[in-house]
Design an enzyme around this catalytic site. Structure first.
Site, PDB file in Angstrom:
ATOM      1  N   ASP A 130      23.013 -54.720  -8.944  1.00  0.00           N
ATOM      2  CA  ASP A 130      23.643 -54.796 -10.211  1.00  0.00           C
ATOM      3  C   ASP A 130      24.169 -55.970 -10.629  1.00  0.00           C
ATOM      4  OD1 ASP A 130      23.146 -52.047 -10.088  1.00  0.00           O
ATOM      5  OD2 ASP A 130      25.229 -51.651  -9.634  1.00  0.00           O
ATOM      6  N   GLU A 224      20.319 -48.429 -17.674  1.00  0.00           N
ATOM      7  CA  GLU A 224      20.846 -47.163 -17.745  1.00  0.00           C
ATOM      8  C   GLU A 224      21.995 -46.917 -18.273  1.00  0.00           C
ATOM      9  OE1 GLU A 224      21.100 -45.999 -13.483  1.00  0.00           O
ATOM     10  OE2 GLU A 224      22.576 -47.753 -13.160  1.00  0.00           O
ATOM     11  N   ARG A 268       6.804 -43.487 -25.242  1.00  0.00           N
ATOM     12  CA  ARG A 268       6.755 -43.006 -23.793  1.00  0.00           C
ATOM     13  C   ARG A 268       8.070 -43.522 -23.124  1.00  0.00           C
ATOM     14  NH1 ARG A 268       3.529 -39.750 -25.701  1.00  0.00           N
ATOM     15  NH2 ARG A 268       1.660 -39.171 -24.882  1.00  0.00           N
ATOM     16  N   HIS A 274      14.966 -45.814  -8.075  1.00  0.00           N
ATOM     17  CA  HIS A 274      15.195 -46.401  -6.769  1.00  0.00           C
ATOM     18  C   HIS A 274      14.212 -47.520  -6.379  1.00  0.00           C
ATOM     19  CE1 HIS A 274      18.333 -43.480  -6.992  1.00  0.00           C
ATOM     20  NE2 HIS A 274      18.892 -44.112  -6.119  1.00  0.00           N
ATOM     21  N   ARG A 277      15.295 -50.653  -5.638  1.00  0.00           N
ATOM     22  CA  ARG A 277      16.102 -50.993  -4.562  1.00  0.00           C
ATOM     23  C   ARG A 277      15.266 -51.221  -3.179  1.00  0.00           C
ATOM     24  NH1 ARG A 277      21.049 -47.342  -5.280  1.00  0.00           N
ATOM     25  NH2 ARG A 277      20.822 -46.366  -3.245  1.00  0.00           N
TER      26      ARG A 277
HETATM   27  O1  F6P Z   1      24.729 -49.584  -7.667  1.00  0.00           O
HETATM   28  C1  F6P Z   1      23.578 -49.566  -7.544  1.00  0.00           C
HETATM   29  C2  F6P Z   1      22.911 -48.675  -8.029  1.00  0.00           C
HETATM   30  O2  F6P Z   1      21.527 -48.632  -7.769  1.00  0.00           O
HETATM   31  C3  F6P Z   1      23.066 -48.367  -9.576  1.00  0.00           C
HETATM   32  O3  F6P Z   1      22.459 -49.443 -10.262  1.00  0.00           O
HETATM   33  C4  F6P Z   1      22.738 -47.114  -9.732  1.00  0.00           C
HETATM   34  O4  F6P Z   1      23.310 -46.636 -10.914  1.00  0.00           O
HETATM   35  C5  F6P Z   1      23.215 -46.256  -8.467  1.00  0.00           C
HETATM   36  O5  F6P Z   1      23.299 -47.529  -7.669  1.00  0.00           O
HETATM   37  C6  F6P Z   1      22.279 -45.303  -8.001  1.00  0.00           C
HETATM   38  O6  F6P Z   1      23.232 -44.768  -6.918  1.00  0.00           O
HETATM   39  P1  F6P Z   1      22.408 -43.708  -5.959  1.00  0.00           P
HETATM   40  O7  F6P Z   1      21.567 -44.399  -4.923  1.00  0.00           O
HETATM   41  O8  F6P Z   1      23.589 -42.982  -5.145  1.00  0.00           O
HETATM   42  O9  F6P Z   1      21.793 -42.591  -6.609  1.00  0.00           O
END
Ligand code: F6P
Length: 344
Positions: A130, A224, A268, A274, A277
């Site tokens: 973030d 988000e 759309r 995720h 990440r």
């Molecule tokens: O803080 C990192 C993050 O990926 C945020 O951007 C997101 O809102 C949150 O974690 C999602 O968390 P989780 O993996 O618990 O769903």
């Protein structure tokens, strides 16, 4: 001289965690003769003494690996029945560990600060995709998330162009718009919507319509945590996370039908989730994470308990848990205005 340290990764994972671990172990072993263990699954491993040995052979080739070899969890160090400083002190003593290195976000820094005040020797490394931690210019993981989101925009634009649709991409970031801002600029989005600046649906539709009128397919990037002016809170329908914070997500699916209904342009929504990440960290994040890891070996060698490592400009510096916990770093409005003038 303190010599044996335990590393843990807590909270949500983030590309670059393994590179931090590798950097700390390699510098610690090579320069200071330190030894390392890893606590499994965040604070859980510390509370229950669940460790793995971390030496040069274990961290070999780790810097390009996503996730964390140690595992992570939302388990807190004060969790009943076995958490708390007295038990943790016993665990550290039994395992011959002189200090803890906690790699994590805001929740981890807050827990680390409390443990420090309760007498646990601990240092920290800030992490989050973030990029919302004030004490550091950039957090590792952010650059990777921006690259992934930018690729998603590029891909959405080609399909959007084929169908002449408005594509709405939602990216992560909690209450900070950094991922949306950077990926939106990189991907040439026609509108970028961030938590720091509410925008009305009329304004969003005006941007979308002007793009359509030029014969282009509108591309909207929304964080988000974005709120329309009439929303009291960011969109959340999935309950609470492990820190009792509302889980965000889904605003793109609210906006896309509103845009379609008001403009008549087919829309759309894509929620990237995720994907942002996972996978290999970018070279930028590998370099940053490795440098932070190496600086952490210096921190524990100097017994700088209560300190964290951070990036300032191009330098790796030392900061404190307090500084890391100061107000979250949000997008300054002048930075948003700078790009907003070319929306539409
Ligand atoms: O803080 C990192 C993050 O990926 C945020 O951007 C997101 O809102 C949150 O974690 C999602 O968390 P989780 O993996 O618990 O769903």
């Amino acid at each position: 001289m303190a010599k044996r340290f335990g590393i843990l990764t807590a909270g949500g994972d983030c590309p670059g965690l393994n590179a931090v671990i590798r950097g700390a172990v390699l510098k610690g072993e090579t320069v200071y003769g330190q030894e390392f263990v890893g606590f499994r699954d965040g604070w859980y491993g510390l509370v229950y003494g669940d460790i793995i040995d971390l030496d040069r052979s274990v961290v070999r080739g780790l810097s390009n690996q996503g996730g964390t070899i140690l595992g992570t969890s939302r388990f807190g160090p004060y969790s009943e029945p076995d958490g708390g400083p007295e038990n943790i002190k016993k665990v550290l003593k039994n395992l011959g560990i002189d200090g803890v290195i906690a790699i994590g976000g805001e929740g981890t820094a807050a827990a680390s600060k409390r443990l420090l005040e309760d007498g646990i020797p601990i240092v920290g490394v800030p992490k989050t995709i973030d990029n919302d931690i004030n004490a550091t210019d950039y957090t590792f993981g952010f650059n990777t998330a921006v690259e992934i989101a930018t690729e998603a925009i590029d891909r959405l634009r080609t399909t959007g162009n084929s169908h002449k649709r408005c594509m709405v991409l939602e990216v992560m970031g909690r209450h900070a718009g950094w991922i949306a801002l950077h990926s939106g600029i990189a991907g040439g989005a026609h509108a970028i919507l961030i938590p720091e600046q509410p925008e009305s649906i009329n304004q969003i539709c005006a941007w979308v319509t002007s793009v359509k009128n030029r014969g282009r397919a509108p591309m909207v990037v929304v964080a988000e945590g974005f709120k329309l002016p009439e929303m009291a809170e960011a969109h959340s329908t999935k309950g609470l996370d492990g820190f009792n914070r509302p889980r965000l997500g889904g605003i793109a699916e609210v906006l896309a039908p509103m845009i379609e209904e008001r403009t008549g342009i087919e829309a759309r929504a894509t929620v990237l989730g995720h994907i942002q990440r996972g996978g290999v960290p970018t070279a930028f994040d590998r370099v940053l994470a490795t440098r932070l890891g190496m600086a952490t070996a210096d921190l524990v060698a100097d017994k700088k308990w209560g300190h964290m490592v951070a990036l300032r400009g191009t330098d790796i510096v030392r900061t404190t848990f307090d500084e890391a916990l100061a107000d979250p770093k949000q997008v300054p409005l002048d930075q948003y205005q700078e790009i907003r003038v070319i929306f539409g």
